[in-house]
Design a protein around this motif. Structure first.
Motif, PDB file in Angstrom:
ATOM      1  N   ASP A 258       0.835  -1.199   0.000  1.00  0.00           N
ATOM      2  CA  ASP A 258       0.000   0.000   0.000  1.00  0.00           C
ATOM      3  C   ASP A 258       0.873   1.254   0.000  1.00  0.00           C
ATOM      4  N   GLY A 259       0.600   2.145  -0.919  1.00  0.00           N
ATOM      5  CA  GLY A 259       1.326   3.404  -0.982  1.00  0.00           C
ATOM      6  C   GLY A 259       2.556   3.377  -1.855  1.00  0.00           C
ATOM      7  N   ALA A 260       2.914   2.208  -2.410  1.00  0.00           N
ATOM      8  CA  ALA A 260       4.092   2.136  -3.278  1.00  0.00           C
ATOM      9  C   ALA A 260       3.843   2.949  -4.543  1.00  0.00           C
ATOM     10  N   ALA A 261       4.860   3.694  -4.956  1.00  0.00           N
ATOM     11  CA  ALA A 261       4.745   4.500  -6.172  1.00  0.00           C
ATOM     12  C   ALA A 261       4.815   3.594  -7.393  1.00  0.00           C
ATOM     13  N   VAL A 262       3.904   3.788  -8.312  1.00  0.00           N
ATOM     14  CA  VAL A 262       3.879   3.003  -9.546  1.00  0.00           C
ATOM     15  C   VAL A 262       3.664   3.942 -10.718  1.00  0.00           C
ATOM     16  N   SER A 263       4.051   3.480 -11.883  1.00  0.00           N
ATOM     17  CA  SER A 263       3.797   4.239 -13.105  1.00  0.00           C
ATOM     18  C   SER A 263       3.079   3.324 -14.086  1.00  0.00           C
ATOM     19  N   VAL A 264       2.154   3.889 -14.821  1.00  0.00           N
ATOM     20  CA  VAL A 264       1.368   3.121 -15.780  1.00  0.00           C
ATOM     21  C   VAL A 264       2.179   2.961 -17.056  1.00  0.00           C
ATOM     22  N   ALA A 265       2.458   1.713 -17.440  1.00  0.00           N
ATOM     23  CA  ALA A 265       3.247   1.440 -18.639  1.00  0.00           C
ATOM     24  C   ALA A 265       2.329   1.343 -19.845  1.00  0.00           C
ATOM     25  N   PRO A 266       2.780   1.823 -21.003  1.00  0.00           N
ATOM     26  CA  PRO A 266       1.981   1.665 -22.226  1.00  0.00           C
ATOM     27  C   PRO A 266       1.762   0.187 -22.535  1.00  0.00           C
ATOM     28  N   ALA A 267       0.722  -0.098 -23.281  1.00  0.00           N
ATOM     29  CA  ALA A 267       0.419  -1.481 -23.645  1.00  0.00           C
ATOM     30  C   ALA A 267       1.600  -2.102 -24.377  1.00  0.00           C
ATOM     31  N   GLY A 268       2.013  -3.294 -23.936  1.00  0.00           N
ATOM     32  CA  GLY A 268       3.114  -4.000 -24.569  1.00  0.00           C
ATOM     33  C   GLY A 268       4.466  -3.692 -23.974  1.00  0.00           C
ATOM     34  N   ALA A 269       4.556  -2.671 -23.112  1.00  0.00           N
ATOM     35  CA  ALA A 269       5.840  -2.321 -22.507  1.00  0.00           C
ATOM     36  C   ALA A 269       6.127  -3.227 -21.326  1.00  0.00           C
ATOM     37  N   GLN A 270       7.405  -3.370 -20.981  1.00  0.00           N
ATOM     38  CA  GLN A 270       7.789  -4.162 -19.830  1.00  0.00           C
ATOM     39  C   GLN A 270       7.403  -3.423 -18.554  1.00  0.00           C
ATOM     40  N   PRO A 271       6.815  -4.123 -17.553  1.00  0.00           N
ATOM     41  CA  PRO A 271       6.424  -3.447 -16.320  1.00  0.00           C
ATOM     42  C   PRO A 271       7.636  -2.929 -15.561  1.00  0.00           C
ATOM     43  N   ALA A 272       7.471  -1.744 -14.978  1.00  0.00           N
ATOM     44  CA  ALA A 272       8.552  -1.146 -14.191  1.00  0.00           C
ATOM     45  C   ALA A 272       8.490  -1.646 -12.762  1.00  0.00           C
ATOM     46  N   SER A 273       9.620  -1.575 -12.074  1.00  0.00           N
ATOM     47  CA  SER A 273       9.667  -2.016 -10.685  1.00  0.00           C
ATOM     48  C   SER A 273       8.996  -0.993  -9.792  1.00  0.00           C
ATOM     49  N   ALA A 274       8.368  -1.484  -8.722  1.00  0.00           N
ATOM     50  CA  ALA A 274       7.757  -0.579  -7.749  1.00  0.00           C
ATOM     51  C   ALA A 274       8.841   0.100  -6.947  1.00  0.00           C
TER      52      ALA A 274
END
Length: 212
Positions: free
Chosen positions: A195-211
């Motif tokens: 809860d509260g971890a910063a995340v960024s929305v990745a474009p479709a097909g992009a590799q997910p970024a680390s929290a």
């Protein structure tokens, strides 16, 4: 005496006319003109093509939701991309102990006589229909004990919310409560989130970024 002979001849003549017991399509004839035939000998096939009856097996764990009148969708390899619709008309009253399934029969409309007896069919049984059902990818679920959670993204931060799931489809799950249409959710990397971890929305097909 002449009348008796005439009546007997009329009866024999009437027996030379063969009437179909039901409306259908006649197949290839199995005798030729002038052949002698015996009582009970097959002359041709008579097939009722509309509606068609489709028999299929349903697992016993779905028995509680089975009922006559449920809609079905049928597809056959002979006509890829085409779907035929019908409804359940009968359910076998006994379970097959070898397969733990029940035999179900559906009636499927076939007005153009496209379907033929003996075709292999794939049947989709529609057990429930709900307008505006909310579906999420199954990989978005994060089970903890006997509860199920989903991470929702709010103002760039992860928010863990408990959800109540409903019907399951291949790769998708219905959410009955806990989320709303338009919510942005996390579908990968849940073990690294809190809860509260910063995340960024990745474009479709992009590799997910680390929290963070």
């Amino acid at each position: 005496m002449d009348k008796a002979r005439a009546d007997s001849a009329a009866i024999r003549l009437a027996k030379t006319t063969i009437k179909a017991p039901f409306a259908g399509v006649i197949g290839l004839q199995q005798v030729s003109l002038g052949d002698y035939v015996q009582p009970g000998q097959a002359l041709t096939n008579l097939v009722r093509l509309d509606p068609m009856r489709v028999d299929f097996q349903v697992p016993e764990n779905a028995l509680a939701k089975l009922a006559a009148g449920l809609p079905v969708r049928v597809q056959v390899d002979a006509f890829p991309g085409r779907t035929f619709t019908g409804k359940v008309i009968a359910i076998d009253p006994q379970i097959n102990p070898a397969t733990h399934s029940v035999l179900v029969r559906a009636s499927v409309g076939n007005t153009d006589h496209t379907l033929l007896p003996g075709l292999f069919a794939r049947v989709e049984l529609v057990q429930a229909q709900r307008a505006n059902a909310l579906l999420v990818p199954e990989r978005a679920l994060w089970p903890v004990g006997d509860k199920v959670f989903v991470f929702r993204v709010v103002d760039g931060k992860a928010q863990q919310v408990e959800v109540r799931v409903g019907e399951r489809l291949p790769g998708q799950v219905e959410i009955r409560s806990g989320l709303a249409a338009g919510d942005v959710i996390v579908t990968a990397g849940q073990p690294k989130l809190h809860d509260g971890a910063a995340v960024s929305v990745a474009p479709a097909g992009a590799q997910p970024a680390s929290a963070q």
